[in-house]
Scaffold this active site. Sequence first.
Site: not given
Lengths: 108, 491
Positions: B79, B158, B182
């Site tokens: 990420k 997210s 997330s």
Amino acid sequence: MLPSAPLYRLGIIMSLDKETVKNIANLARIKVADEALEPLAGELSGILDWVEQLNAIDTDGVEPLASVVDVTLPRRTDVVDDGGCRDKVLANAPESEDGYFTVPKVVE
Amino acid sequence: MSDLTNLTIAEARDGLDAGDFSAVELTEKHIAAMEAARGLNAFITETPELALERAGQSDERRAAGKTAGSMDGIPVAVKDLFCTEGVLTTAASHILDGFTPPYESTVTQNLRDSGAVMLGKTNLDEFAMGSANITSHYGNVINPWKGDAGKDLVPGGSSGGSAAAVAARMALGAIGTDTGGSIRQPASFCGVVGMKPTYGRCSRWGTVAFASSLDQAGPMTRTVRDAAIMLGSMAGHDAKDSTSAPEGVPDFEAALSGDIRGLKVGIPNEYRIEGLSPEIDALWTQGVEWLKSAGAEIVDVSLPNTEHALPVYYIIAPAEASANLARYDGLRYGLRVPGDSLDEMYANTRSEGFGDEVVRRILIGTYVLSAGFYDAYYMKAQRVRRLISENFKKAFDDVDVLLTPTAPSAAFAIGEKMDDPIAMYMNDVFTVPASLAGLPGISVPSGLSSDGLPLGLQLIGKAFDEETVLRAAGVLETAADFKAMLNGEGS
């Protein structure tokens, strides 16, 4: 679709107006265009009205929980164990000069 | 050997050990898959050269009869919220334009040390603020699963890019971060496994901060076993993060005994929220039956403050975010927009650099921390946070693990729920409570919606008892037998 959360309007907290949003934005150092203040005030008030439901909960005598970590923060010996990497620190600066970050002139 | 991208991490590890293929071959296949699926916009930055270099080093290690660790030669995605040495790190925000960290985050360093091969940096909601991956400066991520008539769906957020990359076979695993859901919610939306470990299990050092008392890194994989392997290499105490727990890292994979006889599984009554979709409710009931059939004892428990978790979260997280994001000043890194004075330069930089949702949260956070409102909002939220945490502690006196849905719906179309921030916040209704209490949670793909979209079930455990969570998750995974990969096409 989920139901919207219950609202408890106890009148303790006022929803935000345009002027307040302008003031908060200034505190946060974010420039908000005048025409954006009104819609933003509406959105933020909606969120604040929604969180107001917490006022209905009895929290007398309840200690605030700031961290879920139960441990005492560790200490270390007070010695320099880092540093000496000025170039790395400055490598990402949008502007730097002679080994310093530069800012707009602040002294007249 | 195109099916190298369909392997699990465990299978790839065994294949590498047996010499069936090399790390370079495995990596090349994933680079090709990553390039072929660019339409999903799952990556912000691809790092193929770096990946091949590290894969080559992995092959050299194996040829010399040694491996670096449990992830040696395994291609993973990271990420873009983790600082990676010499590789652009954006947090999906315009304000970090061009930021190339001269250091590596502890979690990504740990993965490197165990031999993992980074394929690139995945897309996310800006500063990890969002539940649909629609707030990225680098554009929306598209879920590899399609809706009716091929409609594009959100991957959740997210960690949407990480979830999409794993689901679409671009990476064998990916790192995500979870502040209020997330990792778990996008895992549910994309049909993969996603685990948020106990707060403090993984170091936060070098992770771009959103809400420091909540942020936790975790693995996103296609199986529970892979999550166990990957978590083992990410976790561990780190002196550079004062909230990192001084706990040893157990052999998580060894916890997957498949035996949950006598395990007490709690079903929190308050998660049966009004308006819960019948198919989510039915899947939850099915999950209960699966665990019961495997010998678990089902216990009804009460978490009375559940309904207050979201409003608490939407005070605490923005408050911490407004403090953390104060560092973006146009001076030290990233974007700088000139102004006539220092204050004007700050304001110009921050208004141009931050997107709408980030501005909204900074303003909320600034307000709830401001003089006169601090007690009414922030302290009040922290007090209710303690009640929520105590609810869990009490429940865990009687049970070993909790079973709940992961998210209130399957993936929705891009554009839905965008007008009303609170409707969007409701995505995290089942994940936020465990975040506030710092507890480990995992989402396991457990079934399909009537539209053929993946749905996850969540298991929540006691602090630092990821082993029980993983063990129960393994049993759930076996029972659910979730093989449908992309719209039932299978692998």
